[in-house]
Design an enzyme around this catalytic site. Structure first.
Site, PDB file in Angstrom:
ATOM      1  N   GLU A 108     -48.716  25.899 -34.953  1.00 47.50           N
ATOM      2  CA  GLU A 108     -47.482  25.450 -34.331  1.00 47.50           C
ATOM      3  C   GLU A 108     -46.527  24.821 -35.354  1.00 47.50           C
ATOM      4  OE1 GLU A 108     -46.333  25.537 -31.329  1.00 47.50           O
ATOM      5  OE2 GLU A 108     -44.917  23.880 -31.150  1.00 47.50           O
ATOM      6  N   ASP A 109     -47.047  23.988 -36.231  1.00 47.77           N
ATOM      7  CA  ASP A 109     -46.166  23.132 -37.047  1.00 47.77           C
ATOM      8  C   ASP A 109     -46.195  23.398 -38.541  1.00 47.77           C
ATOM      9  OD1 ASP A 109     -45.284  21.820 -34.858  1.00 47.77           O
ATOM     10  OD2 ASP A 109     -46.698  20.160 -35.005  1.00 47.77           O
TER      11      ASP A 109
END
Ligand code: MN
Length: 746
Positions: A108-109
């Site tokens: 996700e990041d």
């Protein structure tokens, strides 16, 4: 990770504070090492032979990937995944779960891809991280917290591997603990989501301790004033009564010991959200709180739990109606305990929970407390029950077209406790609290549900509406010709019963629409001088059916009945040239394509003149005999009328965008002063709205009374307008008018 990643090292080695590519300072690095060490210790405590190598690898790569990131608070980002992993380790989860805690935000990041996770950690971990990534991408908006499509995805991801949900819960727990630095609206949104979705899910997995933590953290965000007040009051009580509380505890322990039960007695304050909710429900003030205290007696075995109960009741006065035996009849999430409430001499009440050590651990950690594996799968009955709930929700709604049902049903399923009810043969059925005989009937079999006309509870006839109690013995009475009706939807509480009733009613509505559509079609054909059973026309009719892309005559008639297919469109091409267009105008729409029925636009409908819905209002539809679907506001009194056919009421929604303008009327009560008219019309015009009609009068109280008819684009536009009008100096109130005032004013 390919060539860029070094071979596994001792995880501590890379924390050479001298290392230059480390984005955090030396102190922070040492703290990160310390944090990982806590993860390791917690994990080893429950898994002495566990896969440490995996944890070390996850730590190294996770830290590497998040190296340069920081949280809003300023600390290195990787503290967060480590905190998540630590919770998971304390919950006694396996190495895979703990590793996923450290990796949960990588895809996700960070620059790490799904493929890299798979290459580095294998399929199992890749799947879990993928599920988590998908979950965090779900856009929960303020208005539709539980958006149907999101919920479906969520359930599918969790149903595949429940560890996705467990990691998510640990993630949410840490996020809730560190919300402080976020913007207020964001904090509130996350807190609401926690309260409405994650806390109930934790509850369904039997994780009582996580549920209570989440609820208290969310409560603190959402109701800071009540939270602080309650907290202060309880603390004051605790201080005042601390001696009594401790004496009582020792007394119980001593009496139990004298009777040969070596039990441990703990005392704690109940969780604040639970207390607050109860008071809120009973309409009590925070000051009136009495049952804030709970003792917990941990007994060596099951029989001694009952002996302990007897001793407690001989020491203190029990409060009638508060005794519950969840040991004999466990809650659906596996919870077991005996509950009773008693009175102290001081007048304060307290609750006593009696259970064995094993039951205690289940109650605190639920599914996580006896996590056993066979090939990575859960292998224990109660866990299977807890997870089965997720799968059941997905399955129930697999074929359901209307995903709004799913959301409503899930909310219902999550927000109730469970009761256990007996069949006449003594089998147990588990149902949501508040369930009725109808839920029970559907739990036995769909056909039993459909044919149910009455019920005997404990041998006596009972109304279907009456809520069942745990331990009731229920016998369902059926009749072959009996059918569910729409009001059953308000009687049924369980997701299973509701979705079956919904499916049945949709089918009935369809049958009804087919019949109505067929009658209308015959009538229109006759008007045009044609006959459906004319053998010469048959091939042309069949061709027309194909032209308008209908699979069967039934689907065509249903379309006509629901008003989404226009008959003139079908007939026109069959007529000689001069005859065509004779029906033109018949299906004129109030506002083109603004309404959606069953995912279909282009429905024949009209907006009720009684309540004048505008785009965005909550609306319901009513199938009329000849004019298609009448659209009314949900609270329109016309729609409450007894004479309406409940089966013709249908769910409708607005199309994706509002086209055109909607008529509406407002009534304004104002001060009687010069310039009022000008001020009002200025406010209206500022929003680019033209008044269609305007009427002013003096009210009986001596103020001004205005009626305005105008057109707005949608509900938001209308709200904007009413807000603007309320801000005009001298305006007391602005109300939407039902029907038309101008019809009456001469
Ligand atoms: Mn996270």
């Amino acid at each position: 990770m390919g060539e860029g990643v070094p071979a596994p090292l001792d995880p501590l080695e890379q924390f050479d504070p001298e290392r230059e590519d480390v984005a955090c300072g030396p102190d922070e690095c040492l703290t990160l090492v310390g944090a990982f060490d806590r993860v390791r210790q917690a994990f080893l405590e429950h898994h002495p032979q566990g896969d440490l190598e995996l944890l070390e690898r996850a730590f190294r790569i996770g830290r590497e990937m998040h190296a340069t990131q920081r949280r809003k608070s300023g600390e290195p980002y990787f503290f967060h995944p480590l905190a998540v992993a630590e919770s998971l380790a304390h919950w006694r989860l396996d190495a895979v779960s703990v590793a996923c805690g450290m990796l949960h935000d990588t895809v996700e990041d960070t620059l790490m891809t799904q493929a890299q996770v798979r290459a580095e950690f294998g399929e199992e971990i890749a799947e879990i991280v993928d599920g988590l990534t998908k979950m965090s991408k779900l856009a929960f908006t303020d208005k539709h917290l539980l958006n149907a499509e999101n919920v479906r995805k969520l359930l599918v991801a969790m149903g595949k591997d429940v560890r996705v949900l467990l990691v998510k819960l640990a993630d949410r727990l840490h996020n809730m603990k560190t919300l402080g630095v976020m913007r207020e609206d964001k904090r509130r949104r996350i807190a609401r989501e926690t309260l409405e979705l994650y806390a109930p899910l934790a509850n369904r997995l039997g994780m009582g301790s996580v549920r209570m933590q989440l609820e208290d953290l969310a409560f603190r965000q959402l109701e800071p004033v009540s939270y602080a007040k309650l907290d202060t009051i309880i603390q004051a009580k605790q201080e005042k009564l601390s001696d009594t509380v401790e004496e009582t505890r020792q007394l119980m322990e001593a009496v139990l010991a004298q009777n040969g039960i070596k039990a441990q007695v703990d005392c704690r304050v109940k969780h604040l959200f639970g207390l607050w909710k109860k008071m809120d429900l009973q309409g009590k003030a925070v000051e009136d709180i009495h049952d804030w205290l709970a003792y917990r007696i941990i007994c060596p075995d099951r029989p001694s739990c009952y002996t302990a109960l007897g001793l407690v009741h001989s020491l203190f006065k029990p409060i009638p109606g508060r005794f519950k035996d969840y040991i004999s009849l466990p809650k659906d999430n596996g919870y077991q305990s005996i509950h009773t409430s008693v009175l102290l001499d001081s007048g304060d009440a307290f609750e006593v929970q009696i259970r064995t050590r094993g039951m205690h651990e289940s109650a605190e950690n639920g599914i996580a407390s006896h996590w056993t594996y066979k090939d990575g799968r859960i292998a224990n009955r109660s866990e299977i029950n807890q997870v089965a709930f997720l799968r059941r929700m997905v399955e129930l709604h697999q074929d359901s077209k209307d995903s709004r049902d799913l959301v409503a049903n899930l909310k219902g399923e999550l927000s109730f406790g469970r009761i256990q009810v007996f069949t006449p043969k003594g089998d147990l059925k588990s149902l949501p609290e508040g369930s009725t005989a109808i839920d029970f009937a559907y739990a036995i079999h769909t056909e039993v549900g459909h044919r149910c006309y009455g019920a005997k509870v404990n041998g006596r006839m009972m109304p279907l509406r009456q809520a069942l109690q745990s331990g009731d013995r229920v016998e369902i009475l059926t009749r072959p010709d009996h059918k569910p009706s729409r009001d059953w939807l308000s009687i049924a509480k369980s997701a299973g019963a509701k979705s079956k009733i919904q499916a049945f009613i949709r089918e009935e509505e369809r049958k009804h629409a087919i019949q109505m559509g067929r009658e209308r079609f015959d009538r229109e054909l006759r008007t045009a001088g044609l006959r459906f059973d004319d053998p010469e026309l048959k091939p042309r009719f069949e061709q027309r059916l194909k032209d308008i892309k209908q699979a069967s005559w039934d689907s065509f008639f249903a379309g006509v009945g629901f008003g989404r297919i226009s008959i003139p469109k079908f007939i026109d091409p069959l007529l000689p040239e001069p005859e065509r267009n004779r029906f033109k105008g018949e299906s004129k729409k109030a506002v083109a394509d603004a309404i959606v029925v069953d995912d279909t636009q282009g429905v024949l409908y009209y907006l009720g003149l009684c309540c004048k819905p505008v785009w965005g209002d909550d609306v319901i539809g009513y199938i009329t005999r000849t004019r298609g679907v009448a659209i009314h506001r949900e609270n329109c009194p016309q729609m409450q009328s007894e004479s309406l056919h409940p089966e013709r009421r249908i769910t409708v929604s607005w199309g994706p965008t509002s086209k055109g303008n909607f008529d509406t009327e407002l009534a304004l009560a104002t001060e009687d002063r010069p310039g009022m008219v000008a001020a009002i019309s200025e406010a209206v015009q500022k929003l680019g709205i033209n008044m269609q009609r305007f009427h002013a009068a003096a009210s009986e109280e001596g103020g001004g009374l205005f009626h305005i008819a105008l057109r707005v684009r949608n509900r938001e536009h209308l709200l904007e307008l009413t807000h603007a009008l309320r801000r005009v100096k001298g305006v007391y109130s602005v109300e939407r008018v039902r029907g038309s005032v101008f019809g009456k004013i001469k």
